[in-house]
Design an enzyme around this catalytic site. Structure first.
Site, short mmCIF file in Angstrom:
data_model
loop_
_atom_site.label_atom_id
_atom_site.label_comp_id
_atom_site.label_asym_id
_atom_site.label_seq_id
_atom_site.Cartn_x
_atom_site.Cartn_y
_atom_site.Cartn_z
N ARG A 275 0.85 -1.19 0.00
CA ARG A 275 0.00 0.00 0.00
C ARG A 275 0.89 1.24 0.00
O ARG A 275 1.93 1.27 0.67
CB ARG A 275 -0.89 0.02 1.25
CG ARG A 275 -2.10 -0.87 1.14
CD ARG A 275 -3.10 -0.35 0.12
NE ARG A 275 -4.34 -1.10 0.06
CZ ARG A 275 -4.61 -2.06 -0.83
NH1 ARG A 275 -3.73 -2.38 -1.76
NH2 ARG A 275 -5.78 -2.67 -0.83
N GLU B 47 -4.10 7.59 -5.72
CA GLU B 47 -4.21 6.81 -6.95
C GLU B 47 -5.46 7.25 -7.70
O GLU B 47 -6.48 7.46 -7.08
CB GLU B 47 -4.30 5.32 -6.63
CG GLU B 47 -3.01 4.79 -6.01
CD GLU B 47 -3.06 3.29 -5.68
OE1 GLU B 47 -4.04 2.63 -6.05
OE2 GLU B 47 -2.11 2.81 -5.05
N HIS C 226 -1.17 0.18 -9.97
CA HIS C 226 -1.84 -0.73 -9.01
C HIS C 226 -2.30 -1.99 -9.75
O HIS C 226 -3.48 -2.37 -9.70
CB HIS C 226 -3.02 -0.04 -8.32
CG HIS C 226 -3.40 -0.69 -7.01
ND1 HIS C 226 -3.71 0.03 -5.88
CD2 HIS C 226 -3.52 -2.00 -6.66
CE1 HIS C 226 -4.01 -0.82 -4.89
NE2 HIS C 226 -3.89 -2.05 -5.35
C1 GLV Z 1 -5.75 -4.70 -4.08
O1 GLV Z 1 -4.96 -3.83 -3.90
C2 GLV Z 1 -6.27 -5.51 -3.05
O2 GLV Z 1 -6.16 -5.13 -1.88
O3 GLV Z 1 -6.82 -6.57 -3.34
#
Ligand code: GLV
Length: 313
Positions: free
Chosen positions: A228, A257, A276
């Site tokens: 994260r 993001e 991401h």
């Molecule tokens: C994506 O970032 C998730 O947490 O699945």
């Protein structure tokens, strides 16, 4: 079961609905892609199967017993005003291969000078550089959940020495040569060639990797963040990259993001930026995970992937 299952995804809800209906056409679904629809449906829902449902909407919930996230990270649900007694589950195990391949892929890209090779190739230039060798180098796996464990296994296959960092400081059966707790983050990073972050965002991990941690990393170290964005102090990382202290980074997650177009991170020559994308959701797989949990829920059995809200994941 008469109360509906609220299925919410802002962009891909049709794929989740199709996968659910293909498995069981009789499921009582309330399918929503807009927050207003979801707010109304929540009054009657017993179960939510959702991704990034705006947390405030949970105030509308009337009979909610179970909240299944369509993903691994649940920092939004942990902070949501959920009815007392509602169980939260997250997806565990479906991202291990994707994310560990991402991490090792970019570690290899760095070691093999892929950015430099591509740049030279595009300029038709016979460049002079020497590639590295991962065997004998040390990778630090920050996060020893199922994703972090997959990273450890792959790094070991490549002959790397691996250290681990976890909330508890224990490595319980993971093949790391040393394990550290979050309070020992500076000792952990001080011995690394590669830092691979797969930690969740919790009060304990927020900003864990800041200026002191980047200063403690040996010169030339390479950082991969597939956990994260909030776990890293982005300004401190930027400074450590700009100054040349760090050898580079592969960043998949960010504080904001999408990463804003004017972020200075885009322009750094030694950084890979991905949107991401390291742990993609395959709707059919996530639906099967949910349906297996639904069976358990109906039988009154313990669910898989239960979130400890005090721990944050
Ligand atoms: C994506 O970032 C998730 O947490 O699945």
């Amino acid at each position: 079961m008469s109360a509906p299952i609220l299925v919410y995804h802002r962009h891909d809800v049709a794929q989740y609905e199709a996968a659910l209906r293909a498995r069981d056409p009789a499921l009582p679904l309330a399918v929503c892609s807009r927050p207003e629809e979801a707010a109304a449906a929540l009054r009657h829902a017993e179960i939510t199967f959702s991704w990034r449902l705006p947390p405030d909407l949970f105030r509308q919930a009337g009979h909610l017993g179970w909240v299944q996230a369509m993903g691994a990270g649940v920092e939004d649900l942990v902070a949501a005003p959920l009815p007392a007694g509602a169980v939260v589950t997250r997806v565990v195990g479906l991202y291990d291969t994707f994310i560990s391949e991402y991490v090792l892929g970019y570690v290899l890209a760095h070691s093999l000078h892929m950015l430099e090779a591509l740049e030279a190739q595009r300029a038709h230039r016979w460049a002079d550089y020497m590639i590295g060798r991962l065997a004998g180098k040390r990778l630090g796996a920050a996060g020893l959940g199922s994703i972090g464990r997959a990273v450890v296994a792959k790094a070991r296959c490549l002959g790397m020495d691996v250290w681990g960092l976890s909330r508890s400081g224990r490595a319980d059966g993971v093949a790391v040569t040393r394990a550290f707790g979050t309070a020992q983050v500076l000792d952990f990073v001080a011995g690394l060639d590669y830092l691979a972050i797969t930690l969740p965002h919790t009060p304990e991990t927020a900003g864990l990797f800041g200026a002191p941690a980047f200063a403690a990393l040996p010169r030339g170290a390479f950082v991969v963040n597939a956990g994260r964005g909030a776990v890293v102090d982005e300004a401190a990382l930027l400074e450590a990259l700009r100054s040349g202290h760090l050898g580079g980074a592969a960043l998949d997650v960010f504080r904001a993001e999408p990463l804003p177009p004017d972020s200075p991170l885009w322009g750094l020559p030694n950084v890979f930026i991905t949107p991401h994308a390291a742990g993609p959701n395959v709707p059919v797989e996530v639906v099967d995970y949910f349906l297996a949990n639904l069976e358990r829920y109906r039988r009154g059995e313990p669910l898989v992937g239960v979130v400890d809200r005090s721990r944050g994941y």
